[in-house]
Design a protein around this motif. Structure first.
Motif: not given
Lengths: 220, 192
Positions: A68, A95, B1-2, B24-31, B38, B101, B106
């Motif tokens: 994550w 992604q 998460m979203y 959702k399929s295009y999103l990048t979850p990132k902590k 960033l 979070e 992109t």
């Protein structure tokens, strides 16, 4: 690039995972290492820190958390364990670049267990449809990370994938790991790359290379 | 998460379950952990970042002093937009003030969504319009209001941010030295 990228290495205590982690720790990366054996993992982290006090490295007790937080994920587990890892990280790897390093070798090391019309990398891509799977590091031996220059030549590390940005990201990783990145083609080229390793293993056993060997494309 | 991302999205544009899945399929979850970057100045800003949890700031640095241009807390989007859209090097830094979070989009994902999902385009239009209005307000405040008015204005408009970030960062955001802000606040308290 100035902005530090975070890389998760899943299966970091294996020969390959540890080799990759050791070399990447010298670059501008933050590494999150995961493994089943926490004791072994702690020992690895301490050993890397002993050799490089500046290493930005951490043992993370959860594959999902590490993935994550990561920008790219290196799946350094044997081929049969990939499905389990993929199921865990699917959501958080959405992604992201996911690097497949495995070779689906048979028990005799003289062939692959995958069908000829697929590869370990393509199977991983099917399991992670929204991730950018890239094949890399599979054509090198673990010992090459400590000795990436053999016979005066830097060992080539072939890369295959479908996403141009992910290929670029992984080429930078391969370079930071001390190897010469060669982008070979789309993900289906992984079939060739995985078979190249079968040949390298066969040659290594036949001619006693002592598991210190690699591919180098000579060209003008 | 979203959750928050789609809650905020729906406030602007209603979505079906299928549309949400597609986006959702295009999103990048990132902590991102506190104090991590960033984006650093000079790099290309590759993503738009939506804050699902946590707080970030965007700032430029000259002669060692930081000028904060934006804070982002839950529900906000942050990016060096010029760099993101043109691929030119960023002139801003973005780092986390708290463990955060994020949902990243992109450039490629953004472009594909704009082409394939009209609701994403509408969402972006609303987002950019509001951001433009906020920027106008901020500009007016910084060129026409007194120091005390600027501070009051900020704490009234963004009470959640004012409580979470240190005073010296608020000073930087308002274009003041920490000492000037401190004096102004003291004056305001004694007046009360």
């Amino acid at each position: 690039m100035n902005t530090k990228q975070t890389i998760a290495v899943i299966g970091a205590t294996g020969n390959m995972g540890a080799g990759i982690a050791r070399n990447l720790s010298k670059g501008n990366y933050r590494l999150l290492l995961c493994a089943n054996n926490q004791e072994k993992l702690q020992a690895l982290v301490q050993d890397i820190r002993r050799h490089n006090a500046a290493a930005d490295i951490e043992a993370v007790d959860c594959t999902v958390e590490a993935s994550w937080e990561a920008d790219s994920i290196i799946v350094a587990v044997p081929y049969p364990a990939e499905k389990e890892v993929a199921d865990k990280i699917r959501k958080v790897a959405n992604q992201k670049s996911v690097i497949s390093i495995s070779n689906p070798l048979n028990a005799a090391y003289n062939g692959l267990t995958t069908a000829p019309d697929t590869s370990a990398a393509e199977e991983l891509q099917k399991l992670l449809p929204n991730s950018k799977v890239v094949k890399a590091f599979n054509t090198v031996f673990a010992a090459d990370f400590a000795t990436p220059v053999l016979d005066g030549k830097q060992v080539d590390s072939f890369i295959a994938g479908n996403n141009p940005e992910a290929l670029q990201t992984v080429a930078e990783l391969v370079s930071a790991a001390g190897l010469n990145p060669v982008i070979a083609g789309d993900l289906s080229v992984s079939r060739t790359l995985e078979n190249m390793t079968v040949l390298l293993i066969q040659l290594s056993m036949k001619y006693n290379y002592n598991w210190l060997a690699g591919w180098k494309v000579l060209h003008h | 998460m979203y959750d928050l991302f789609f809650q905020k999205f729906r406030e602007k544009v209603p979505l079906s379950v299928e549309e949400e899945q597609q986006i959702k399929s295009y999103l990048t979850p990132k902590k991102l952990r506190k104090r991590q970057y960033l984006l650093q100045e000079g790099d290309i800003c590759k993503t738009l970042a939506f804050v699902e949890k946590g707080a970030l700031r965007e700032y430029s640095v000259d002669n060692g002093s930081e000028h904060i241009i934006q804070f982002a807390v839950e529900g906000w989007t942050i990016s060096d937009l010029f760099s993101f859209l043109t691929g030119e090097p960023a002139i801003y830094n973005i780092d986390a003030l708290e463990d955060s979070e994020l949902i990243l989009i992109t450039r490629t994902a953004h472009e594909e969504l704009l082409q394939t999902q009209p609701k994403y385009e509408t969402y972006n239009r609303v987002l950019i319009t509001s951001a433009y209005v906020a920027l106008q307000r901020r500009l007016t405040a910084s060129i026409s209001l007194s120091i005390e008015e600027r501070y009051t204005n900020f704490t009234t408009m963004y009470p959640d941010i004012a409580q979470r970030v240190p005073q010296h960062m608020i000073a930087s955001y308002l274009g003041l030295t920490p000492e000037t802000l401190s004096r102004a606040r003291k004056k305001m308290t004694t007046r009360k």
